[in-house]
Design an enzyme around this catalytic site. Structure first.
Site, PDB file in Angstrom:
ATOM      1  N   ASN A 140      34.209  32.354  32.276  1.00 55.81           N
ATOM      2  CA  ASN A 140      33.610  33.152  31.182  1.00 55.81           C
ATOM      3  C   ASN A 140      34.501  33.165  29.935  1.00 55.81           C
ATOM      4  O   ASN A 140      34.276  33.942  29.026  1.00 55.81           O
ATOM      5  CB  ASN A 140      33.353  34.585  31.648  1.00 55.81           C
ATOM      6  N   HIS A 142      37.800  33.845  29.881  1.00 57.32           N
ATOM      7  CA  HIS A 142      38.955  34.744  29.857  1.00 57.32           C
ATOM      8  C   HIS A 142      40.258  33.945  29.915  1.00 57.32           C
ATOM      9  O   HIS A 142      40.313  32.847  30.467  1.00 57.32           O
ATOM     10  CB  HIS A 142      38.885  35.823  30.948  1.00 57.32           C
ATOM     11  N   GLU A 147      39.022  39.670  29.272  1.00 57.30           N
ATOM     12  CA  GLU A 147      37.622  39.328  29.480  1.00 57.30           C
ATOM     13  C   GLU A 147      36.880  39.285  28.140  1.00 57.30           C
ATOM     14  O   GLU A 147      37.400  39.782  27.125  1.00 57.30           O
ATOM     15  CB  GLU A 147      36.973  40.363  30.402  1.00 57.30           C
TER      16      GLU A 147
HETATM   17  C1  GLP Z   1      42.212  34.173  37.145  1.00 59.38           C
HETATM   18  C2  GLP Z   1      43.517  34.523  36.373  1.00 59.38           C
HETATM   19  C3  GLP Z   1      43.657  33.669  35.165  1.00 59.38           C
HETATM   20  C4  GLP Z   1      43.274  32.253  35.546  1.00 59.38           C
HETATM   21  C5  GLP Z   1      41.804  32.174  35.778  1.00 59.38           C
HETATM   22  C6  GLP Z   1      41.297  30.838  36.288  1.00 59.38           C
HETATM   23  O1  GLP Z   1      41.366  35.216  37.321  1.00 59.38           O
HETATM   24  N1  GLP Z   1      43.657  35.877  35.998  1.00 59.38           N
HETATM   25  O2  GLP Z   1      44.965  33.776  34.643  1.00 59.38           O
HETATM   26  O3  GLP Z   1      43.617  31.373  34.515  1.00 59.38           O
HETATM   27  O4  GLP Z   1      41.346  33.246  36.546  1.00 59.38           O
HETATM   28  O5  GLP Z   1      41.528  30.672  37.634  1.00 59.38           O
HETATM   29  P1  GLP Z   1      41.458  29.262  38.335  1.00 59.38           P
HETATM   30  O6  GLP Z   1      42.563  28.468  37.764  1.00 59.38           O
HETATM   31  O7  GLP Z   1      41.664  29.531  39.798  1.00 59.38           O
HETATM   32  O8  GLP Z   1      40.118  28.709  38.040  1.00 59.38           O
END
Ligand code: GLP
Length: 245
Positions: A140, A142, A147
């Site tokens: 999304n 973030h 968020e």
């Molecule tokens: C998580 C973390 C982020 C991360 C993102 C993506 O919730 N808080 O810092 O970059 O989501 O996660 P992933 O790399 O597992 O897709």
């Protein structure tokens, strides 16, 4: 590998997540070779794991490096294996031989959330600021746990997680309900102050988010779009995550 030099964002596109991680690790290693006491910003999630694995294989001494994690869940018991403190210990501090006292992680169970956020900001400033911030991206948009709707002026603080983020992260927990509802995260202004940003994404599931982050309007509705305004950004992608660029 293909590299496209934009005005501010450098794109580094690779055949696989492993190759993207190796190239990103080389960028981190290059910084640490020039400054053995560099300050890193650490992301969790699956995206930076190939970077950390590649960095661990390099002949480089990270004992004097300082680091600040981006975020932490609120409310998990200390030592919970999905707490970012535990994830960073297992995937970063131990394999990279970093000095635990030099690696800072927001407190997920603070007595006073506001004071804890301010103290984290002061610690970053006290360390001289972050030289290189490693970032993943949520589907999304973030970054950290900022968020959609998070102010670009935000600082380290407690936030409520978007339901989409809780669904995305449910794979790490026994049940979807076990995903915490809140977290503490560096703010967007905090992240933006890092001297260099290194964003990593893999897989078709991130392609849309990468397209919006790099080519969409810069808006608080899509926090990662803020990186378009940063003067020193490199984005490491596999081909699937780059497919919509
Ligand atoms: C998580 C973390 C982020 C991360 C993102 C993506 O919730 N808080 O810092 O970059 O989501 O996660 P992933 O790399 O597992 O897709």
């Amino acid at each position: 590998m293909s590299t496209v030099e934009g005005q501010t964002v450098t794109l580094s596109i690779h055949a696989s997540p492993g190759e993207a991680g190796e190239a990103a690790a080389e960028q981190v290693a290059d910084l640490v070779r020039r400054n053995s006491a560099a300050v890193l910003g650490l992301a969790t999630g699956s995206s930076p794991l190939p970077l950390y694995e590649a960095l661990a294989k390099k002949d480089i001494d990270l004992a004097s490096v300082a680091a600040f994690a981006l975020d932490e869940y609120i409310g998990l018991p200390a030592g919970h294996e999905q707490s970012y403190a535990a994830v960073i210990r297992t995937h970063v501090i131990e394999p990279l031989g970093m000095t635990p006292a030099r690696v800072h992680i927001p407190d997920g169970n603070p007595d006073d959330e506001e004071l804890a956020g301010e103290a984290y900001e002061e610690a970053i400033v006290g360390a001289g600021g972050v030289d290189l911030q490693i970032l993943g991206i949520g589907s999304n948009g973030h970054i950290g746990f900022n968020e959609p709707g998070a102010p670009f002026s935000s600082r380290t603080r407690a936030v409520t997680l978007a339901e989409r983020t809780r669904r995305d992260n449910a794979r790490f927990f026994d049940t979807p309900d076990a995903v915490p509802t809140r977290a503490v995260t560096q703010g967007l202004a905090t992240i933006f102050e890092a001297r260099q940003l290194l964003l990593i994404a893999h897989g078709a599931g991130k392609a849309q988010a990468i397209r919006r982050a790099l080519t969409g309007p810069v808006t608080e509705d899509f926090p990662a779009s803020l990186i378009q305004h940063h003067p020193n950004v490199t984005v490491f992608l596999d081909r699937d995550a780059a497919a919509l660029l």
